[in-house]
Design a protein around this motif. Structure first.
Motif, PDB file in Angstrom:
ATOM      1  N   THR A   3       0.828  -1.204   0.000  1.00 52.34           N
ATOM      2  CA  THR A   3       0.000   0.000   0.000  1.00 52.34           C
ATOM      3  C   THR A   3       0.865   1.257   0.000  1.00 52.34           C
ATOM      4  O   THR A   3       0.505   2.244  -0.604  1.00 52.34           O
ATOM      5  N   GLU A   4       2.004   1.232   0.709  1.00 54.37           N
ATOM      6  CA  GLU A   4       2.883   2.392   0.754  1.00 54.37           C
ATOM      7  C   GLU A   4       3.918   2.320  -0.357  1.00 54.37           C
ATOM      8  O   GLU A   4       4.417   1.265  -0.687  1.00 54.37           O
ATOM      9  N   THR A   5       4.231   3.475  -0.902  1.00 53.79           N
ATOM     10  CA  THR A   5       5.264   3.566  -1.923  1.00 53.79           C
ATOM     11  C   THR A   5       6.535   4.076  -1.267  1.00 53.79           C
ATOM     12  O   THR A   5       6.506   5.043  -0.509  1.00 53.79           O
ATOM     13  N   GLN A  14      11.366   5.422 -13.126  1.00 54.53           N
ATOM     14  CA  GLN A  14      11.793   6.150 -14.322  1.00 54.53           C
ATOM     15  C   GLN A  14      13.133   5.635 -14.830  1.00 54.53           C
ATOM     16  O   GLN A  14      13.316   5.437 -16.038  1.00 54.53           O
ATOM     17  N   MET A  15      14.078   5.410 -13.929  1.00 59.28           N
ATOM     18  CA  MET A  15      15.408   4.926 -14.320  1.00 59.28           C
ATOM     19  C   MET A  15      15.309   3.551 -14.992  1.00 59.28           C
ATOM     20  O   MET A  15      15.922   3.320 -16.040  1.00 59.28           O
ATOM     21  N   VAL A  16      14.550   2.653 -14.401  1.00 54.46           N
ATOM     22  CA  VAL A  16      14.415   1.296 -14.960  1.00 54.46           C
ATOM     23  C   VAL A  16      13.653   1.353 -16.281  1.00 54.46           C
ATOM     24  O   VAL A  16      14.044   0.704 -17.256  1.00 54.46           O
ATOM     25  N   TYR A  20      15.154  -0.250 -19.502  1.00 51.88           N
ATOM     26  CA  TYR A  20      14.527  -1.484 -19.989  1.00 51.88           C
ATOM     27  C   TYR A  20      13.716  -1.239 -21.255  1.00 51.88           C
ATOM     28  O   TYR A  20      13.900  -1.924 -22.250  1.00 51.88           O
ATOM     29  N   ALA A  21      12.839  -0.271 -21.219  1.00 55.24           N
ATOM     30  CA  ALA A  21      11.996  -0.012 -22.396  1.00 55.24           C
ATOM     31  C   ALA A  21      12.732   0.855 -23.407  1.00 55.24           C
ATOM     32  O   ALA A  21      12.770   0.539 -24.600  1.00 55.24           O
ATOM     33  N   GLY A  22      13.326   1.940 -22.936  1.00 54.97           N
ATOM     34  CA  GLY A  22      13.946   2.908 -23.835  1.00 54.97           C
ATOM     35  C   GLY A  22      15.182   2.408 -24.540  1.00 54.97           C
ATOM     36  O   GLY A  22      15.369   2.679 -25.724  1.00 54.97           O
ATOM     37  N   LYS A  23      16.046   1.681 -23.837  1.00 54.58           N
ATOM     38  CA  LYS A  23      17.315   1.254 -24.430  1.00 54.58           C
ATOM     39  C   LYS A  23      17.327  -0.208 -24.869  1.00 54.58           C
ATOM     40  O   LYS A  23      18.025  -0.552 -25.809  1.00 54.58           O
ATOM     41  N   ILE A  29       5.758  -3.986 -18.272  1.00 54.70           N
ATOM     42  CA  ILE A  29       5.475  -3.108 -17.136  1.00 54.70           C
ATOM     43  C   ILE A  29       5.652  -3.836 -15.811  1.00 54.70           C
ATOM     44  O   ILE A  29       6.212  -3.282 -14.868  1.00 54.70           O
ATOM     45  N   ALA A  30       5.228  -5.094 -15.734  1.00 49.60           N
ATOM     46  CA  ALA A  30       5.344  -5.846 -14.479  1.00 49.60           C
ATOM     47  C   ALA A  30       6.808  -6.007 -14.074  1.00 49.60           C
ATOM     48  O   ALA A  30       7.167  -5.827 -12.904  1.00 49.60           O
ATOM     49  N   ILE A  31       7.667  -6.329 -15.020  1.00 48.88           N
ATOM     50  CA  ILE A  31       9.087  -6.487 -14.711  1.00 48.88           C
ATOM     51  C   ILE A  31       9.711  -5.146 -14.355  1.00 48.88           C
ATOM     52  O   ILE A  31      10.480  -5.047 -13.394  1.00 48.88           O
ATOM     53  N   THR A  32       9.383  -4.096 -15.083  1.00 49.80           N
ATOM     54  CA  THR A  32       9.904  -2.769 -14.777  1.00 49.80           C
ATOM     55  C   THR A  32       9.527  -2.367 -13.358  1.00 49.80           C
ATOM     56  O   THR A  32      10.378  -1.897 -12.590  1.00 49.80           O
ATOM     57  N   GLN A  33       8.280  -2.546 -12.991  1.00 52.73           N
ATOM     58  CA  GLN A  33       7.838  -2.195 -11.645  1.00 52.73           C
ATOM     59  C   GLN A  33       8.527  -3.065 -10.597  1.00 52.73           C
ATOM     60  O   GLN A  33       8.941  -2.571  -9.545  1.00 52.73           O
ATOM     61  N   TYR A  34       8.654  -4.351 -10.895  1.00 53.39           N
ATOM     62  CA  TYR A  34       9.280  -5.267  -9.948  1.00 53.39           C
ATOM     63  C   TYR A  34      10.743  -4.885  -9.705  1.00 53.39           C
ATOM     64  O   TYR A  34      11.194  -4.824  -8.560  1.00 53.39           O
TER      65      TYR A  34
END
Length: 182
Positions: A3-5, A14-16, A20-23, A29-34
């Motif tokens: 619940t807490e970020t 943003q860095m990931v 991951y996506a940009g480069k 999205i699930a892996i990026t968030q993880y």
């Protein structure tokens, strides 16, 4: 469910995502968030070695962590404990091999003295651990299992993505990362 970020989570998201996506073209999205959450978690040093022995001492060697994950021949009290420790091993392997590869010196003397494994062994064990976690695909673990299967399959790309994150961090904030993980 969380619940807490963590205060660093938007920054690491943003860095990931940039790496991951940009480069790398990994639009998962699930892996990026993880992975971003993993960076937040391991920004607190006590979380890096959260697997402990029966006396409460943190386990530093991969061999000891693997024994702690084994419910048949090791010390894991249940299959749920196996999953939790295997998840941690995968997380640890991904983090260390991506963010602190220099901590995995190749000399046998260093490994014996400091309980570090070779880079190859760490990566192999990380992939295997995420694959094992993905096999827990029933009930409360069903939703996460496919992501862990992808993490196991894309482990090398995820390591490379973390190296890109590391490079971006170093370029933007020289001296931001310590030189080794103890």
């Amino acid at each position: 469910m969380r619940t807490e970020t963590h205060p660093l989570e938007p920054f690491f998201q943003q860095m990931v995502r940039n790496s991951y996506a940009g480069k790398l073209g990994m639009h998962d999205i699930a892996i990026t968030q993880y992975v971003a959450h993993l960076l937040c978690e391991f920004s607190e040093s006590d979380k890096l070695y959260k697997v402990r022995d029966e006396h409460g001492k943190p386990l530093h060697s991969l061999e000891d962590m693997l024994e702690a994950a084994d419910p048949v021949h090791g010390t894991a009290p249940s299959f749920d404990a196996e999953r939790a420790v295997r998840k941690h091993i995968g997380d640890y392997a991904l983090f260390v091999s991506g963010m602190y590869p220099e901590s995995l010196e190749s000399t046998a003397v260093h490994r014996r003295r400091h309980s570090h494994e070779s880079f190859e062994k760490l990566v192999e064990t990380g992939k295997e651990s995420y694959y094992i976690v993905s096999q827990f695909d029933l009930e409360e673990y069903a939703d996460e299992a496919p992501m862990f299967r992808r993490l196991a399959g894309w482990f090398d790309r995820c390591i490379y993505g973390l190296r890109l994150v590391r490079e971006d961090l170093i370029q933007s904030k020289p001296g931001f990362l310590p030189s080794r993980v103890n």
